[in-house]
Design an enzyme around this catalytic site. Structure first.
Site, short mmCIF file in Angstrom:
data_model
loop_
_atom_site.label_atom_id
_atom_site.label_comp_id
_atom_site.label_asym_id
_atom_site.label_seq_id
_atom_site.Cartn_x
_atom_site.Cartn_y
_atom_site.Cartn_z
N GLU A 78 41.29 34.09 43.82
CA GLU A 78 41.15 35.50 43.43
C GLU A 78 39.74 36.02 43.70
O GLU A 78 38.76 35.48 43.17
CB GLU A 78 41.49 35.62 41.92
CG GLU A 78 41.52 37.06 41.44
CD GLU A 78 41.90 37.18 39.95
OE1 GLU A 78 42.42 36.22 39.37
OE2 GLU A 78 41.64 38.26 39.40
N LYS A 258 43.10 35.07 29.44
CA LYS A 258 43.30 34.87 30.89
C LYS A 258 41.96 35.01 31.60
O LYS A 258 41.63 34.25 32.53
CB LYS A 258 44.32 35.87 31.43
CG LYS A 258 44.83 35.57 32.83
CD LYS A 258 43.95 36.13 33.94
CE LYS A 258 44.53 35.84 35.31
NZ LYS A 258 43.68 36.35 36.40
N ASP A 274 42.41 18.10 35.15
CA ASP A 274 43.76 18.59 34.83
C ASP A 274 43.64 19.88 34.01
O ASP A 274 43.58 19.84 32.78
CB ASP A 274 44.50 17.49 34.05
CG ASP A 274 45.94 17.86 33.74
OD1 ASP A 274 46.31 19.04 33.92
OD2 ASP A 274 46.70 16.97 33.33
N HIS A 371 36.61 45.22 41.35
CA HIS A 371 37.60 44.25 41.83
C HIS A 371 38.13 44.68 43.20
O HIS A 371 38.17 43.89 44.13
CB HIS A 371 38.74 44.17 40.81
CG HIS A 371 39.74 43.12 41.13
ND1 HIS A 371 39.51 41.78 40.90
CD2 HIS A 371 40.97 43.20 41.67
CE1 HIS A 371 40.55 41.08 41.28
NE2 HIS A 371 41.46 41.92 41.75
C1 MEV Z 1 41.81 39.63 35.42
O1 MEV Z 1 41.94 38.50 36.27
C2 MEV Z 1 41.24 39.24 34.07
C3 MEV Z 1 41.08 40.39 33.08
O2 MEV Z 1 42.32 41.06 32.91
C4 MEV Z 1 40.58 39.81 31.78
C5 MEV Z 1 40.52 40.82 30.63
O3 MEV Z 1 41.25 41.81 30.65
O4 MEV Z 1 39.75 40.52 29.70
C6 MEV Z 1 40.13 41.44 33.60
#
Ligand code: MEV
Length: 391
Positions: A78, A258, A274, A371
């Protein structure tokens, strides 16, 4: 942790790919940095191998962990993750940098006992010494390195009255430990069932490694958070509000976490660890209070933004791909960690960094402009001229 040189490398992203590799290779003594896995190695690692599947390997700069400068290798598909980690590490080092620590490397193996007879718990608790001897006898090498089974816990009526679960707590030293713990659990299960007057069911480690937690903290002065027309204080308040949001809403906490695993997974993958085990443990830990919670939180202290992360971190420097994959061996060499506990400290710090980067962007200009800019550059530019504005 042993620094392999400065981690602040202004303009690193503007160098050619070859120059970047030259800079990094100078710091690595093990061969194989950035090279593909050979087909022969792949065939020896898994079943039915037909090839190798490559991912980009990049370097996050600027990290300072417990006062040590280090570069963080990350394998990730990514765009923007590595820029984000580097950017957050630069903000953090304007304050304390990351201050990290980790528990001793204790994993737990579970042995399920079905239909135990009355008094099983007490009999089991009185047989700890015998079980420790039996478990250690199948892992003499671990014992010779100072590890081995330490304690035992007996949990009753798990889910139903006829199910008892014995936890074997094992010090795994510098290994993640799954194989060792599973071998021990299988070796003692017969005897445990005999003592309990029941029969053995499942024998396997738990990935909820809550005796092997890693923690990171950083304290950043407001002015270091200033970005694209947003005063640092506003960004700090926005990050802290985003943290509160994640603490109040599992839907938001999932995305918040995430962002943490954007960093941790990429780092662990590069180091041949792992990451599924770490994810499983961390998500179970995040839900331990009955509702899914953020693994890192942020608050204001005076004119500082303070972040803290804590989660199970079952990682290793020996065994599995961390030993078998030459690229992973070289990445571990670059990081300069000398034991599994230091690897855990770096991993949790990287997670705190990618979390900060995401929240700072969300709390100011939003995530998409940066991004998509990086995404666009990745698609449009030849690999050796692209730039990431992370420094
Ligand atoms: C994207 O890969 C991760 C985010 O969604 C994390 C977040 O919202 O805190 C930007």
């Amino acid at each position: 942790m042993k620094s392999k040189g400065k981690s602040r490398l202004p303009g690193f992203h503007n160098r050619s790919l070859a120059k970047r590799l030259e800079e990094i290779s100078r710091r690595v003594t093990k061969p194989g940095f950035g090279a593909d896995l050979t087909l022969e190695k792949a065939d020896a690692m898994i079943e039915n191998a037909v090839g190798v599947f490559c991912l980009p390997l990049g370097i996050a700069t600027n990290f300072m962990i417990n006062g040590v400068e280090l570069l963080v290798p990350m394998a990730v598909e990514e765009p923007s993750v590595i820029a984000a980690a580097s950017n957050a590490a630069r903000m953090a080092r304007a304050g304390t940098g990351f201050l990290a620590q980790a528990d001793p490397p204790i994993m737990a193996g579970q042995v399920e006992i079905l239909d135990p007879s009355p008094g099983a718990k007490e009999r089991l608790e009185n047989s700890v010494d015998e079980i420790v001897r039996l478990a250690d006898s199948v892992q003499p090498e671990l014992v010779s390195l100072g590890g081995g089974m330490r304690t035992m816990a007996v949990r009753c009526d798990i889910g139903e009255p006829g199910r008892l679960v014995v936890h074997l707590h094992v010090d795994c030293r510098d290994a993640m430990g799954a194989n060792m713990v599973n071998t021990m659990a299988e070796a003692v299960s017969h005897r445990l069932a005999e003592i309990a007057g029941g029969r053995a069911g499942l024998r396997i480690l738990t990935n909820l490694a809550d005796r092997r937690l890693a923690r990171a903290r950083c304290s950043i002065p407001f002015e270091a958070l200033e970005r694209k027309g947003f005063p640092g204080k506003d960004v700090a308040l926005g990050v802290s509000a985003a943290s509160d949001f994640a603490s109040s809403d599992p839907y938001r906490a999932a995305t918040h976490n995430k962002g943490i695993f954007n960093g941790i997974d990429a780092f662990l993958l590069a180091c041949g660890n792992d990451w599924r085990a770490v994810e499983a443990g961390a998500h179970a830990f995040a839900a331990r209070g009955g509702s899914y919670a953020p693994l890192a939180t942020w608050q204001i202290e005076g004119s500082y933004l303070v972040g803290e992360a804590e989660m199970p971190m079952a990682v290793g420097l020996v065994g599995g791909a961390s030993t078998a994959h030459p690229g992973a061996v070289a990445c571990l060499d670059l990081v300069g960690v000398e034991c599994a506990s230091e690897l855990a400290q770096v991993a949790v710090s990287v997670g705190l960094a990618t979390n900060l980067a995401a929240l700072a962007a969300l709390a100011s200009e939003g995530i998409q402009s940066g991004h998509m800019q990086l995404h666009g550059k990745k698609q449009a530019l030849p690999a050796d001229t692209e730039g990431i504005d992370s420094e």
